[in-house]
Design a protein around this motif. Sequence first.
Motif, mmCIF file in Angstrom:
data_model
loop_
_atom_site.group_PDB
_atom_site.id
_atom_site.type_symbol
_atom_site.label_atom_id
_atom_site.label_comp_id
_atom_site.label_asym_id
_atom_site.label_seq_id
_atom_site.Cartn_x
_atom_site.Cartn_y
_atom_site.Cartn_z
ATOM 1 N N MET A 77 0.832 -1.193 0.000
ATOM 2 C CA MET A 77 0.000 0.000 0.000
ATOM 3 C C MET A 77 0.874 1.252 0.000
ATOM 4 O O MET A 77 2.008 1.248 0.494
ATOM 5 N N VAL A 78 0.324 2.315 -0.550
ATOM 6 C CA VAL A 78 0.982 3.603 -0.534
ATOM 7 C C VAL A 78 -0.033 4.637 -0.065
ATOM 8 O O VAL A 78 -1.221 4.528 -0.384
ATOM 9 N N TYR A 79 0.452 5.602 0.704
ATOM 10 C CA TYR A 79 -0.420 6.603 1.301
ATOM 11 C C TYR A 79 0.064 7.998 0.924
ATOM 12 O O TYR A 79 1.247 8.210 0.662
ATOM 13 N N LEU A 80 -0.864 8.931 0.963
ATOM 14 C CA LEU A 80 -0.514 10.331 0.771
ATOM 15 C C LEU A 80 -1.266 11.137 1.826
ATOM 16 O O LEU A 80 -2.489 11.268 1.742
ATOM 17 N N GLN A 81 -0.542 11.629 2.808
ATOM 18 C CA GLN A 81 -1.131 12.503 3.813
ATOM 19 C C GLN A 81 -1.028 13.937 3.313
ATOM 20 O O GLN A 81 0.067 14.426 3.051
ATOM 21 N N MET A 82 -2.173 14.590 3.196
ATOM 22 C CA MET A 82 -2.212 15.949 2.660
ATOM 23 C C MET A 82 -2.714 16.897 3.739
ATOM 24 O O MET A 82 -3.792 16.688 4.297
ATOM 25 N N LYS A 83 -1.931 17.913 4.011
ATOM 26 C CA LYS A 83 -2.291 18.912 5.014
ATOM 27 C C LYS A 83 -2.255 20.300 4.394
ATOM 28 O O LYS A 83 -1.678 20.499 3.337
ATOM 29 N N SER A 84 -2.855 21.245 5.079
ATOM 30 C CA SER A 84 -2.884 22.638 4.599
ATOM 31 C C SER A 84 -3.311 22.703 3.143
ATOM 32 O O SER A 84 -2.678 23.369 2.322
ATOM 33 N N LEU A 85 -4.372 22.005 2.842
ATOM 34 C CA LEU A 85 -4.823 21.915 1.455
ATOM 35 C C LEU A 85 -5.269 23.270 0.923
ATOM 36 O O LEU A 85 -5.821 24.107 1.666
ATOM 37 N N LYS A 86 -5.022 23.465 -0.368
ATOM 38 C CA LYS A 86 -5.356 24.707 -1.049
ATOM 39 C C LYS A 86 -6.316 24.407 -2.193
ATOM 40 O O LYS A 86 -6.316 23.293 -2.722
ATOM 41 N N PRO A 87 -7.101 25.396 -2.612
ATOM 42 C CA PRO A 87 -8.001 25.158 -3.753
ATOM 43 C C PRO A 87 -7.259 24.659 -4.992
ATOM 44 O O PRO A 87 -7.810 23.856 -5.755
#
Length: 121
Positions: A77-87
């Motif tokens: 499995m591979v993950y992508l943690q995304m924070k401070s998302l922008k439009p």
Amino acid sequence: QVQLVESGGGLVQAGGSLRLSCAASGSISSINAMGWYRQAPGKQRELVATVGSSGRTNYADSVKGRFTISRDNAKTMVYLQMKSLKPEDTAVYYCNVEGAVSGSAYYYDYWGQGTQVTVSS
């Protein structure tokens, strides 16, 4: 046959977080690099982040410091943690795996079906 199934996309407000997951299954026996790409409407698909078999990571400049890619080799499995998302992060996110199937020494690129991430302002 190799299948990649993504999950975790959705709608989030600017500044929020999401975590994408991708599970590889089927006859894949060896995986080299794993990664995430994205494609916004009217734009070409672009690299977001990759992680090699050694754990070495690579990020697009636009997501450095905000996104973190990781992999679980035992679970493929591979993950992508995304924070401070922008439009401007709004896009369809695709999982990519460079892998070899059982009985083959050749590595090919495999792609998931994509998961939509929408960031509202």
